[in-house]
Structure formats: structure tokens, C-alpha cells
Design an enzyme around this catalytic site. Structure first.
Site, PDB file in Angstrom:
ATOM      1  N   GLY A  30     -10.082   5.756   1.074  1.00 56.27           N
ATOM      2  CA  GLY A  30      -9.949   4.520   2.583  1.00 56.27           C
ATOM      3  C   GLY A  30     -10.837   3.575   2.031  1.00 56.27           C
ATOM      4  O   GLY A  30     -11.123   3.081   0.455  1.00 56.27           O
ATOM      5  N   ALA A  31     -11.020   2.425   2.905  1.00 54.63           N
ATOM      6  CA  ALA A  31     -10.904   0.888   2.449  1.00 54.63           C
ATOM      7  C   ALA A  31     -10.337   0.510   1.046  1.00 54.63           C
ATOM      8  O   ALA A  31     -10.958   0.281  -0.363  1.00 54.63           O
ATOM      9  CB  ALA A  31     -12.349   0.882   1.882  1.00 54.63           C
ATOM     10  N   HIS A  36      -7.205   0.919  -6.235  1.00 51.35           N
ATOM     11  CA  HIS A  36      -6.096   1.924  -5.326  1.00 51.35           C
ATOM     12  C   HIS A  36      -4.451   1.762  -5.114  1.00 51.35           C
ATOM     13  O   HIS A  36      -3.433   2.983  -5.609  1.00 51.35           O
ATOM     14  CB  HIS A  36      -6.539   2.038  -4.118  1.00 51.35           C
ATOM     15  CG  HIS A  36      -7.647   2.441  -3.869  1.00 51.35           C
ATOM     16  ND1 HIS A  36      -9.119   2.054  -2.860  1.00 51.35           N
ATOM     17  CD2 HIS A  36      -9.018   4.078  -4.269  1.00 51.35           C
ATOM     18  CE1 HIS A  36     -10.239   2.635  -2.802  1.00 51.35           C
ATOM     19  NE2 HIS A  36      -9.900   4.040  -3.574  1.00 51.35           N
TER      20      HIS A  36
END
Ligand code: AMP
Length: 280
Positions: A30-31, A36
Site C-alpha cells: 500500500g501507500a 507501484h
């Protein structure tokens, strides 16, 4: 986009996917940032469906503070994933994944886990191997995508796949950087202004190391890197290694027909940053 928190619910959805369609998997903690997203977009292009996991895996953290301070931006993450038409998101709790026993399996990665990140973060790769294996068993993807930012992790996952004979293709993805060269990382938001301004030097040092590696000996490259960090008040070098890419064994001498990469881990205050570069 469908979001699942339990194994049962994602299973029932994945079961209805036609077996002739391909499923790409991108594990994350995440974050989410541009690094990503670049991987997820690649997975989207190369598969009929994609699943992204968001799970801060407790067993891969050797440092409790790092786990506690790991950034979490789930609402924003889900918005970003929706905006790029992600099909499925899997964000389970630790109990869902581990039941009541939050513990790693132990693996024999043939020494790949004994150096660099593995040497400085005890148990880290057993934690990584455990969670990725668990996700592979649950999701059964055709392809799984990993960033070269964590090059050692990528090699370890390939090894884990071969040990377990998983019919999953591991796809490496290039490092995505900020405009000033800093490798994108969820931890970058924890840098203060001075540290953020200092951090791009890590990539510049790697580029200079590559130039030196082409013409000089390993000792000269190491001396250059150590001096650069000694002279920098905002960054502390944890390790610099030049290693052969398949074994990750660090070298003192270059051999013909071998591929090498340079790896750096450094602290900016409490924040640990890693980066690497292909040397030849
Ligand atoms: P993380 O959420 O940090 O566990 O990262 C999830 C995946 O994204 C891993 O395969 C990482 O190697 C990859 N990744 C993280 N940062 C970058 C980046 N800057 N460029 C490319 N891949 C990245």
C-alpha cells in the site's frame, strides 16, 4: 473494481473467471506511488484480469518501529487503483492470512537471503517468502510482477517459485524514479525537507559507480562510494555491494560473461532507503 478482505470472498470471485483468461498479480504494502502504478499498468496490459494486494506483512519487518511507522493511505490507494481500472483488490487482515500464529515459514534460498537486505534485516526474506507463497496459493495467478527496486527480493521470489514448482511467471519491472532520480518508495513521505533534498544523491552515486566500474577496480568504486557518504551529513551508508546478479555473491574481481549490479542501503535519519543499478 471489486475489493475483498477475506480469502473466501476473493476465492468465490476468482473461481468464476474463465480458465482460458490470464490473471496478473501485483503484491504491495500500500501507500501506492508511481512505482507501484507503473507495475500495475504493465500487469493490466499483459493480462485479462489483475489483482493487487495491499497488505503490510508483519513477518517481514525486523524492526517494530518501521512496522508501526509504515505509511497507510488505503482510501487514496483504492481511488488510484479504481482510476487505472484495476479489477480486484485483496486487502486482508493479518489474522485472515496467518490465523492466530503470525510467524514465518523458514526457507532455504541457497544463500540469496544471507547477504545485503538479509544480513541487515534478520528474518526479512523468510517473511517475504511466507507471504508471497501464501498469496500465490490463494490467488493462483498466471503472472506475478515485482520491482527491480527490490532486486534481491525479486531473485528470492524466483527461487521460491522454483522450489515450490508454482506454474507462475515472475515478471521483473524496472525501477521508477522521481524527476531528480530518487527511487520512488512508500517510505519517502517520511523524509524531512533536508533529507528529501539529500536523498537523490544515492542514485547519482550509483550512476558514478557504474562509470567507475567500467574502467577501474572494485576497490576504487567502493572507496568512492564510502567517501561520498562520509561527506554527506544527511545520509549514513549501511552497505554498498557489487554482486553477481544470479547468486548475489559480492565480488572483488570482475569476471567475463557475468552480469553485475551495485546495491546501496542508507539511512536518512530513521528512514531506510535502498536502490540499485545494473553495471553491465
Ligand atoms: P512495496 O509496496 O514497497 O512492498 O512494493 C510492492 C512492489 O512494488 C514490489 O515489487 C516493489 O519492488 C515494487 N516497487 C516499489 N517501489 C518501486 C519503484 N520505485 N519502482 C519499481 N518498482 C517498485
Amino acid at each position: 473494481m471489486k475489493v475483498f478482505k477475506t480469502i473466501k470472498s476473493i476465492h468465490s470471485n476468482l473461481l468464476v473467471i474463465n480458465k482460458s483468461k490470464s490473471l496478473g498479480f501485483v503484491p504491495t504494502m500500500g501507500a501506492l506511488h508511481g512505482g507501484h502504478l507503473s507495475i500495475i499498468k504493465k500487469a493490466k496490459k499483459e493480462n485479462d484480469y489483475i489483482v493487487v494486494s495491499i497488505f503490510v506483512n508483519p513477518t517481514q519487518f525486523d524492526n517494530k518501529e518501521d512496522l508501526i511507522n509504515y505509511p497507510s493511505t488505503i482510501d487514496n490507494d483504492l481511488k488510484l487503483l479504481k482510476s487505472i481500472s484495476c479489477d480486484f483488490v485483496f486487502c486482508p487482515t493479518a489474522n485472515e492470512i496467518y490465523d492466530s500464529k503470525i510467524k514465518s515459514e523458514s526457507f532455504n534460498f541457497n544463500g540469496l537471503d544471507q547477504v545485503m537486505e538479509g544480513a541487515f534485516r534478520k528474518g526479512h526474506f523468510d517473511g517475504v517468502g511466507t507471504i508471497v507463497k501464501r498469496f500465490f496459493e490463494i490467488l493462483k495467478p498466471n503472472k506475478a510482477y515485482f520491482g527491480e527496486k527490490d532486486f534481491q527480493q525479486l531473485q528470492i521470489i524466483k527461487k521460491m517459485v522454483s522450489i515450490n514448482c508454482f506454474p507462475i511467471q515472475i515478471i521483473p519491472c524496472p525501477i521508477f524514479r522521481e524527476a531528480d532520480g530518487l527511487a520512488m518508495s512508500s517510505r519517502n513521505v517520511r523524509l524531512n525537507l533536508q533529507q528529501r533534498n539529500a536523498a537523490p544523491i544515492i542514485h547519482k552515486i550509483l550512476i558514478k559507480s557504474k562509470e567507475l566500474f567500467a574502467n577501474k577496480g572494485i576497490e576504487t568504486v567502493k572507496y568512492f562510494v564510502e567517501k561520498e557518504f562520509e561527506n554527506n551529513p544527511f545520509l549514513a551508508l549501511e552497505y554498498f555491494e557489487i554482486a553477481e546478479i544470479d547468486t548475489l555473491i559480492s565480488i572483488n574481481k570482475k569476471l567475463k560473461n557475468k552480469k553485475y549490479r551495485a546495491f546501496i542501503a542508507a539511512f536518512a535519519g530513521e528512514v531506510r532507503l535502498i536502490d540499485n543499478i545494473a553495471l553491465n
